[in-house]
Design an enzyme around this catalytic site. Structure first.
Site, PDB file in Angstrom:
ATOM      1  CD  GLN F 188    -128.305 -17.909 -44.023  1.00 23.27           C
ATOM      2  OE1 GLN F 188    -128.471 -17.034 -44.842  1.00 23.27           O
ATOM      3  NE2 GLN F 188    -129.294 -18.284 -42.984  1.00 23.27           N
ATOM      4  CG  ASP F 273    -122.437 -28.998 -51.470  1.00 25.08           C
ATOM      5  OD1 ASP F 273    -123.093 -28.283 -52.271  1.00 25.08           O
ATOM      6  OD2 ASP F 273    -122.380 -28.747 -50.137  1.00 25.08           O
TER       7      ASP F 273
END
Lengths: 322, 322, 322, 322, 322, 322
Positions: F188, F273
């Site tokens: 984020q 990921d």
């Protein structure tokens, strides 16, 4: 789940080359003729469902082999004239449940018939109908491989026939208008709906949701979830039965049987469905033999459209049944 | 798994108060009398097992209801005189397998009989015997709840009777010394061994490993793993059948049937076993009716002692069979 | 698992472009010459295996670096003449086990040699051979990254050399016909079989099942399961060692070493194998340097053909060894 | 995790009856004497750590067997006088990491020494020290069973000795005040801290967090998580080694070694810790031989107090080191 | 799940010593007085629910802070006279759903009011009511820790007040007999039912199923499942807020608030419930302040009695409402 | 995880066709103008961080809507002149943490500003800033769907604005050289970095690691992990809001906003990921509007390059900031 299957634009064109058995028509016309040699003999006994707005009747009728099949018939408590009917088949593992359990189509004003699935009904809802006729041959736990080495012994020969006879049974009720009958169901219930649509030629509407029992060759190698996974696990053990199993399944594949359908259909499919993957649903949809629409739920798994699709389906049914 | 059950010192004293049905003896004497009304009629056909040191015979004999049960009889290729016999019952989900698959006791010089478990054999090994007599009533996937609402319909009534008749069948072979027969098996095979030990009174040795089918009330509420979990899941659905199910299971509980046993026994148990938790094994062991020993494997799960226990068991069997 | 890898028709053509190290031949000829500078010095001591039809001998011989390697030699108890031999390598994590544990090829009439894998044998079966020569460098748990920064320090240099010397050892036994030796094994045992087939030029048959240690670049990025996953996890930590690791692995890749093989081979592969994914098996198969067949098990995971493949392999071996 | 272990009031009194080996003192005094027969010979080479406020030195010193052990020494860039020192041991699987990676105690003004754990450092952080002296005997993946059949071969004999020598090494640095040395670490680092506290008698503070390597009999049967689970899995395979393994572990148990400690200690424990369950931490705490406090984190798992405990520990250390 | 909590005989006596805040009565009387300072101002707008036997009205009324709360009022299409009413609160994560979605009590002849839960309704069913008044303080995802550091800011202060005002709203409808109102709900809906029963003194029946929000100290340390787990995870992070959080929760605990109840109650509980463990339900039941019964489902998880309990509850409600 | 996304060579060219909203520029220029109508009013209060080499200041400044936003400013204890600054945004669920928790860039000699993320900070680290301005509309647990039906209500409108104002705040400190400011963050924090890079035109460096909030259409259908999965689960429930949600997200997509960036960037990406899949990172990278480099970590999941990348990033920052 993510959208693990083909992208939507390819799903819309996915039409696998599935070979119909040479004797498919004979197999099913003989099967249904044998079943209809028994009188359907449907009986309807009022039961207490604890509700005031719907009346429920315990149904018994002659299914495959003349075996007694159970069901519920729900009617609006306040009614007049002959009602159009919706026959509902239930999902894998469940049964007809308790009398008050599944009454949506009666609440919407139809005669609502719920067929108990033979042998099932010890899972998410309960059932009351044994699978008379099961031979007891070694199988994977579940129903997918019961009798799978021979089409005439296969479990779904009995179930699909019960499904056809359920239509006959509901039509025998004096308050039902037999010319306005629809079939519907979700998952296994959707698969039975497609099969019945291919085996009964005067239905007025067919509404399979996230249907099961379609495109077996892809389904059994694409996902390992149950119930398709039961077949894969059977073949994991019985390495010598692969061809026989697929030969049997071809008689029961919704992507083959549905080609024979004549009634308009509303399908629904969920793009993240790991149980009935969207390509197998589109296989049936793209092969379906009559007019058709499909509602796509991009972010749903096997629950599909649920309450949202109830509304869509009730509106679509109203157009065909009223 | 960790050692999740009672500590070992409490296991050694765990002796649950399980009530034997009043008519238990009559139930089983009637059941066996009915089965023995059919001639056991065992046949032994030599098959190619791809091995040179062991000969294998395909066995057919009359089990419960006179139904044809299959098995293998393995004999050392070089042998002389009448051999003591070991009857082996297999674990849940498996079948007798392929001819060369399970031959340890023949390799150790015994007549080695492997019983096929009716209806099973689509899992980790394959089987060839249907469960004739199954009524098809709704059940959880698997065998634990097949006919569970009525002791006379329950699946294990048929299986335990097949197990007793397997002893009769092996004794009918001309190269077997019928006075020296042991029974053994792991998990379900151990549970059947205990039951057969309670139903046949002239065995010379009983060797159940990590036995299943013991102390149902504790097993079904202590673990949620399969196969005990099938019962719990059935009752999760059929909330109204709890008492009936436990009434049935009492006729088949190894911690009850084993009290009737007369032959010496070697049990084995694993303290981290999440499938057949050690308290349920000790329930059967502590209630067992004859001489007994138990080997404890503190760090094993349901695999138990495996190869290490093979050695221990072969030595113990040699003391009783030779 | 579903069939998650390439579809079968593409697997049959999958032949990745893997670069063989320039000094591959020198690396291995030097390695084997060093090992053979030690006398193989095999000894065979009879042990009690609790069986009557097979005799077992505890074997010690000089492997890589002259280190003492253990094994079992199983012979049929009744035998005559010199026997063809099957050398078996075991799967990852296991050891030679107990004397009676793994005797199939002896039961089929062969001299059956089971090599203990150095350092392994604390998992699903036990072992007795230390990995003398390990330098203790930081590694991921397991054996895949032991010494992986340098081909001459890499664990499998020692193991493959032990495997070659196992063939030498079995040939030194007076009851073995050294001209009729096959190698086999499953998973890691299959990988060692392919490597030995590339390093020994007078074997008569090679039978790798679901082989491991093939096509490392694809294996380590396609699946995260163990044991390939040990390499990926090492590189997850040692982000600076990626090139060095792949440089080392190229000396040990079955899809490279197998090109040097001269003996006919029977491979087996499982299309749902998440441990040794089918593309990596086909990489080795398609690159294999001699005559070859492959048996495909479409619904199996890493267990592959198991007992079914035992039968196929015993028949195939009989054609080459008898 | 929930609070699965004993309730807190019972934890505070949990003091298991663990038997110290008769020759424990001799074992360790001999071990340390052997190690100190080698000059510690610590060297400190400045490296670029990319930071401006802390200087880092690559350390090499003689550990167990005189083997070269690596570490980092971090010093505040602006400093004056001799500094108190904190020796930190790292958690299981990690190594000393990169130069800038672990500098908290230097940032707080201390000489901060981080010991590399031999053989480890391919997991969550990297290491540079091989485990010279490992014999290569079969073991479970990981370090818990390396040499576990013999105390003198056991991995932690080498590590604990390295830990003692790390204190010697830091004291040899000219800018360190050797009379003010503390040891600390989390998990394995906490276990080593307790052991070093029991083996070095002039430390001024000991701060083990959620320590590992304590109360092996309970730990290995209460949880199946790694790293304790490595021992259980080894014994699952090596069913014949249970007693030998526990005999070895008694020489290395923090709940035994810690009784010998003389320095004040601050422990921390987490009540939902499934890796180092709270009872095993309290076993060590309640047996600890000197002044002690414990901080309890009721809702934490193995991460324990993390940053919150950093603050508590820095304040507690300041009281003892300044 | 197995029966992981206390055995049934201990559950029946489990009555934890939970301290009621000193100002509990004042807190709630002030809270409700503030809410009632706003006129409830309920409006009822007919919507199309696609059904013929039930009419549905979109409800808006003033809840906590005068915020607009939504709901559905379902009435039998054919009705006469003033109807007794059932107010239903929904489970965690759901909202009031679509108009036809939840109509059981209307189908049974009652005025059936479904309260939308503010802020919820993006999970298994949809909602339309924002949580006006939320301060946005850091919290765990979910609702359990929204404002949890201060009773007056806590989310459930708003929700319970909305629940009280829902009773006021339904009583304001001209076709409802306000003297015959029951409250019910499952899980969170059960917890709200208990709270409302403690805050409204003239209800005639209360039927909480597998209620949530009871005995927080035990719930949050016994299970780690959601939603109780949200609290544990918050405290895992905010290690310094444990006391404040429990101080707040005491104002909202069903095992405390329920002591104030005056209406008869029918509870249900499931012995394998990992979400609302049975001890927490019995804590509320055993502390409940008025006449009470409890139905126990031994083999169910959080689904509880489902359709079976519908029947039991409809019969019990009929005794109190008709 | 394996490398489940596109192969690297296709990732390098992956540039999805994402449509920028017509009023994107106006939306953001209005938003920032509104925010800047409030004075940034940054205050810096020295706190005790328990460290000696770094000083920490508690920061408060006016973010979106003039709401008070918290942060830490860390400065080297020994410093002189005006320092270049690094503004760091934190990952999803975390907050600014404790004063000593996150000080890398100060340890490297920079003014290091850590922005607290409004409403977050009850997960892996703690926070102190409420999300004033949240309307409380029904949403999935978490922040991804807070206000998602309207761009002006969406959570990230507030957060990105806070991020822009954080740059303004750090520039207001007298010891900071406002002409040398970089932004960075992971996950984020990386997503916010890209957004701020698109909204502030005089930054000198941007370093997003494994950035989140990029290419929403692909991210939300490719993976089901959190936090992207929150959006998918919201749409699973709110089947009627799909278009509205994507319309909103387009204003906040890093693959759209980053096109506006003018400062050089160093990205990092991990090929395994599962949280921020590499294709979504490359979507942002390939669309990024200024000079750029990317470091690829082939064997890492969402942790990315960690300490290895710290070093790479510190070196890269030094080239731009010094």
């Amino acid at each position: 789940m993510a959208q693990f299957d083909l992208p939507l634009e390819r799903l819309r064109e996915y039409r696998p080359d599935l070979t119909s058995p040479d004797d498919l028509d004979a197999f099913w016309s003989d099967t249904l003729a044998d079943a209809r040699a028994h009188d359907v003999a449907a009986t309807f006994d009022r039961v207490d469902n604890a509700l005031t707005v719907i009346e429920t009747f315990d149904v018994r009728y002659a299914g495959f082999g003349g075996h007694e099949i159970r069901g519920w018939l729900h009617l609006p408590a306040h009614r007049s004239g002959r009602l159009p009917a919706v026959v509902e088949y239930v999902g894998y593992g469940g049964g007809r449940g308790l009398p008050h359990e599944r009454t949506l189509f009666a609440a919407a004003g139809y005669a609502h018939f719920v067929m108990d699935t033979r042998g099932q009904g010890s899972g998410w809802s309960t059932g009351d109908t044994p699978d008379a006729g099961a031979g007891g041959a070694p199988q994977q736990p579940g129903f997918m491989t019961r009798g799978v080495l021979d089409p005439s012994e296969y479990y779904y020969r009995r179930v699909f026939t019960d499904g056809v006879r359920a239509v006959d049974a509901v039509r025998s009720h004096p308050e039902v208008d037999g010319s306005r009958v629809a079939v519907t169901g979700s998952s296994q219930g959707g698969g039975i709906s497609i099969a019945v649509a291919g085996l009964v030629d005067d239905l007025v509407a067919v509404a399979p949701d996230v249907p099961f029992l379609c495109d077996f060759p892809r389904a059994t190698t694409l996902v390992d979830s149950n119930p398709y996974g039961e077949i894969a696990r059977y073949l994991k053990s019985h390495r010598d039965h692969i061809d026989r199993v697929y030969d049997t399944l071809a008689y029961f594949d919704g992507a083959i049987l549905g080609r024979r359908a004549t009634a308009p259909a509303l399908f629904s499919v969920a793009l993240m469905d790991p149980i009935c993957p969207p390509s197998t649903v589109f296989a049936a949809y793209n092969h379906y033999g009559a007019g058709k629409e499909i509602t796509v739920y991009p972010f749903n798994e096997h629950e599909g459209g649920e309450r949202f699709h109830d509304v869509a389906k009730l509106r679509w049914l109203a157009r065909h049944l009223r």
